[in-house]
Design an enzyme around this catalytic site. Structure first.
Site, PDB file in Angstrom:
ATOM      1  N   HIS A 121     -19.221   8.336 -21.960  1.00  0.00           N
ATOM      2  CA  HIS A 121     -18.033   9.172 -22.702  1.00  0.00           C
ATOM      3  C   HIS A 121     -19.234  10.659 -23.431  1.00  0.00           C
ATOM      4  O   HIS A 121     -18.531  11.951 -23.575  1.00  0.00           O
ATOM      5  CB  HIS A 121     -18.442   8.646 -23.904  1.00  0.00           C
ATOM      6  CG  HIS A 121     -17.165   7.278 -23.885  1.00  0.00           C
ATOM      7  ND1 HIS A 121     -17.011   6.520 -24.215  1.00  0.00           N
ATOM      8  CD2 HIS A 121     -16.658   7.476 -22.635  1.00  0.00           C
ATOM      9  CE1 HIS A 121     -16.582   5.988 -23.448  1.00  0.00           C
ATOM     10  NE2 HIS A 121     -15.849   5.926 -22.916  1.00  0.00           N
ATOM     11  N   ASN A 213     -24.673  -9.057 -27.995  1.00  0.00           N
ATOM     12  CA  ASN A 213     -23.892  -8.978 -29.152  1.00  0.00           C
ATOM     13  C   ASN A 213     -24.028  -9.370 -30.590  1.00  0.00           C
ATOM     14  O   ASN A 213     -23.708 -10.853 -30.305  1.00  0.00           O
ATOM     15  CB  ASN A 213     -22.234  -9.175 -28.606  1.00  0.00           C
ATOM     16  CG  ASN A 213     -21.791  -7.344 -29.014  1.00  0.00           C
ATOM     17  OD1 ASN A 213     -22.943  -6.477 -28.624  1.00  0.00           O
ATOM     18  ND2 ASN A 213     -20.358  -7.755 -29.466  1.00  0.00           N
TER      19      ASN A 213
HETATM   20  P1  CNA Z   1     -17.858  -0.714 -30.988  1.00  0.00           P
HETATM   21  O1  CNA Z   1     -16.683  -1.127 -30.501  1.00  0.00           O
HETATM   22  O2  CNA Z   1     -18.276   0.091 -32.408  1.00  0.00           O
HETATM   23  O3  CNA Z   1     -18.699  -2.315 -30.944  1.00  0.00           O
HETATM   24  C1  CNA Z   1     -19.681  -2.387 -30.884  1.00  0.00           C
HETATM   25  C2  CNA Z   1     -20.806  -3.623 -30.820  1.00  0.00           C
HETATM   26  O4  CNA Z   1     -21.925  -3.637 -31.591  1.00  0.00           O
HETATM   27  C3  CNA Z   1     -20.303  -4.882 -32.378  1.00  0.00           C
HETATM   28  O5  CNA Z   1     -19.375  -5.516 -31.080  1.00  0.00           O
HETATM   29  C4  CNA Z   1     -21.187  -4.652 -33.144  1.00  0.00           C
HETATM   30  O6  CNA Z   1     -20.915  -6.564 -33.006  1.00  0.00           O
HETATM   31  C5  CNA Z   1     -22.379  -4.990 -32.440  1.00  0.00           C
HETATM   32  N1  CNA Z   1     -22.995  -3.899 -32.232  1.00  0.00           N
HETATM   33  C6  CNA Z   1     -23.916  -3.236 -33.525  1.00  0.00           C
HETATM   34  N2  CNA Z   1     -24.834  -3.616 -33.562  1.00  0.00           N
HETATM   35  C7  CNA Z   1     -25.443  -4.222 -32.883  1.00  0.00           C
HETATM   36  C8  CNA Z   1     -26.911  -4.477 -32.709  1.00  0.00           C
HETATM   37  N3  CNA Z   1     -27.961  -3.915 -33.508  1.00  0.00           N
HETATM   38  N4  CNA Z   1     -27.204  -6.196 -31.697  1.00  0.00           N
HETATM   39  C9  CNA Z   1     -26.351  -5.936 -31.281  1.00  0.00           C
HETATM   40  N5  CNA Z   1     -25.069  -5.699 -31.501  1.00  0.00           N
HETATM   41  C10 CNA Z   1     -24.850  -4.498 -32.201  1.00  0.00           C
HETATM   42  O7  CNA Z   1     -18.560   0.546 -30.188  1.00  0.00           O
HETATM   43  P2  CNA Z   1     -18.505   0.438 -28.184  1.00  0.00           P
HETATM   44  O8  CNA Z   1     -19.054   1.117 -27.754  1.00  0.00           O
HETATM   45  O9  CNA Z   1     -17.881  -0.995 -27.661  1.00  0.00           O
HETATM   46  O10 CNA Z   1     -16.634   1.112 -28.188  1.00  0.00           O
HETATM   47  C11 CNA Z   1     -17.059   2.390 -27.113  1.00  0.00           C
HETATM   48  C12 CNA Z   1     -16.536   3.738 -28.430  1.00  0.00           C
HETATM   49  C13 CNA Z   1     -17.688   3.570 -29.273  1.00  0.00           C
HETATM   50  C14 CNA Z   1     -17.574   4.994 -27.589  1.00  0.00           C
HETATM   51  O11 CNA Z   1     -16.597   5.646 -26.980  1.00  0.00           O
HETATM   52  C15 CNA Z   1     -18.860   5.294 -27.903  1.00  0.00           C
HETATM   53  O12 CNA Z   1     -18.591   6.557 -27.965  1.00  0.00           O
HETATM   54  C16 CNA Z   1     -18.793   5.350 -29.379  1.00  0.00           C
HETATM   55  N6  CNA Z   1     -19.639   5.267 -30.288  1.00  0.00           N
HETATM   56  C17 CNA Z   1     -20.392   5.493 -29.790  1.00  0.00           C
HETATM   57  C18 CNA Z   1     -21.549   5.747 -31.282  1.00  0.00           C
HETATM   58  C19 CNA Z   1     -23.144   6.277 -30.530  1.00  0.00           C
HETATM   59  O13 CNA Z   1     -23.573   6.979 -29.831  1.00  0.00           O
HETATM   60  N7  CNA Z   1     -24.339   6.256 -30.919  1.00  0.00           N
HETATM   61  C20 CNA Z   1     -21.979   5.908 -31.994  1.00  0.00           C
HETATM   62  C21 CNA Z   1     -19.999   5.237 -32.932  1.00  0.00           C
HETATM   63  C22 CNA Z   1     -19.395   5.299 -31.381  1.00  0.00           C
END
Ligand code: CNA
Length: 238
Positions: A121, A213
């Site tokens: 992304h 997760n």
């Molecule tokens: P999401 O849909 O927000 O899912 C995150 C998942 O991670 C959830 O199911 C949580 O339960 C799990 N989770 C959170 N913290 C932990 C942890 N410490 N240990 C284990 N599991 C955990 O995010 P996805 O990445 O699946 O969705 C994709 C999007 C989110 C992408 O387009 C990213 O660009 C976007 N995003 C990116 C960031 C970043 O760059 N840090 C931040 C927020 C969103």
């Protein structure tokens, strides 16, 4: 009888081409909120849904609103890699990990030392003028008032894939190649609900699929090992 953690450790040791596929949950322990976890962006209330604001059509329609949201909620500057980023970088150095495929846009894998990273992304660290193509650092976007503008007058757009936009072809192909050659796939910190990224799991041909997760995912039933724990808990023991 081996525990699940011992099994994971032995699979990593035996692997010659492992891939880590991750999402926003990888960076929550660095202090960056995810989208769908307990403190995620989707549980907060905005005038429009986050999917609407970070879509291509919304960016074109109301760039000022887009940048207000982007700066406040999506521009993760000043954060440091956590134990998961660091262990992944070490595993690559030790030839146990072939690549990291990430949906994150924060650049923390590279900051931790990972070299083969496919950023599906894009990255907030790359920003280009839509008119002249000039590169601008993320700080320019952060510090601008209103819409960030280049010296030529063009809008500076973050190199981040918005909803309705296609993934970068070369990055996608690299990620598909790494996943289809992998003998171990570790998936962590992703809800596996954002496509086409989540669909990349279907390219995996190996026998060992591991999911780490906090919440359940639609792929739990297909995995050989599932940890419903935080990545930090698991990676600090690897
Ligand atoms: P999401 O849909 O927000 O899912 C995150 C998942 O991670 C959830 O199911 C949580 O339960 C799990 N989770 C959170 N913290 C932990 C942890 N410490 N240990 C284990 N599991 C955990 O995010 P996805 O990445 O699946 O969705 C994709 C999007 C989110 C992408 O387009 C990213 O660009 C976007 N995003 C990116 C960031 C970043 O760059 N840090 C931040 C927020 C969103």
């Amino acid at each position: 009888m081996k525990t699940n953690l011992e099994l994971l450790k032995s699979w990593i040791r035996e692997s010659k081409s492992a891939v880590f596929f991750g999402g926003a949950g990888v960076s929550t322990e660095s202090g960056i909120p995810d989208f769908r976890g307990v403190d995620g962006l989707y549980r907060q209330k905005f005038e429009y849904s986050p999917e609407t604001i970070i879509s291509h059509s919304f960016f074109k329609k109301d760039p000022a609103y887009f940048f207000r949201f982007y700066r406040e909620k999506m521009l993760p500057l000043g954060f440091e890699p956590n134990i998961t980023h660091r262990v992944l970088a070490r595993l690559e150095e030790e030839f146990h990990l072939a690549a990291v495929v990430t949906q994150n846009i924060d650049g923390l894998h590279q900051k931790a030392g990972s070299r083969r990273v496919y950023e599906l992304h894009g990255s907030v660290l790359r920003n280009y003028c839509m008119k002249c193509g000039k590169f601008h650092p993320a700080e320019t976007v952060r510090d601008a008032e209103g819409i960030p503008l280049c010296h030529c007058g063009g809008i500076i757009k973050p190199d981040v894939v918005l909803y309705e936009e296609a993934l970068d072809e070369k990055t996608l192909m690299g990620a598909v190649a790494a996943i289809s050659k992998a003998d171990l796939l570790i998936v962590g910190g992703t809800s596996l609900t954002v496509y086409p990224a989540a669909g990349l799991l279907n390219y995996y041909r190996g026998k060992r699929l591991v999911l780490i997760n906090r919440d359940e995912t639609p792929y739990d039933g297909q995995a050989d090992l599932v940890f419903h724990e935080s990545l930090g808990t698991i990676f600090s023991q690897l």
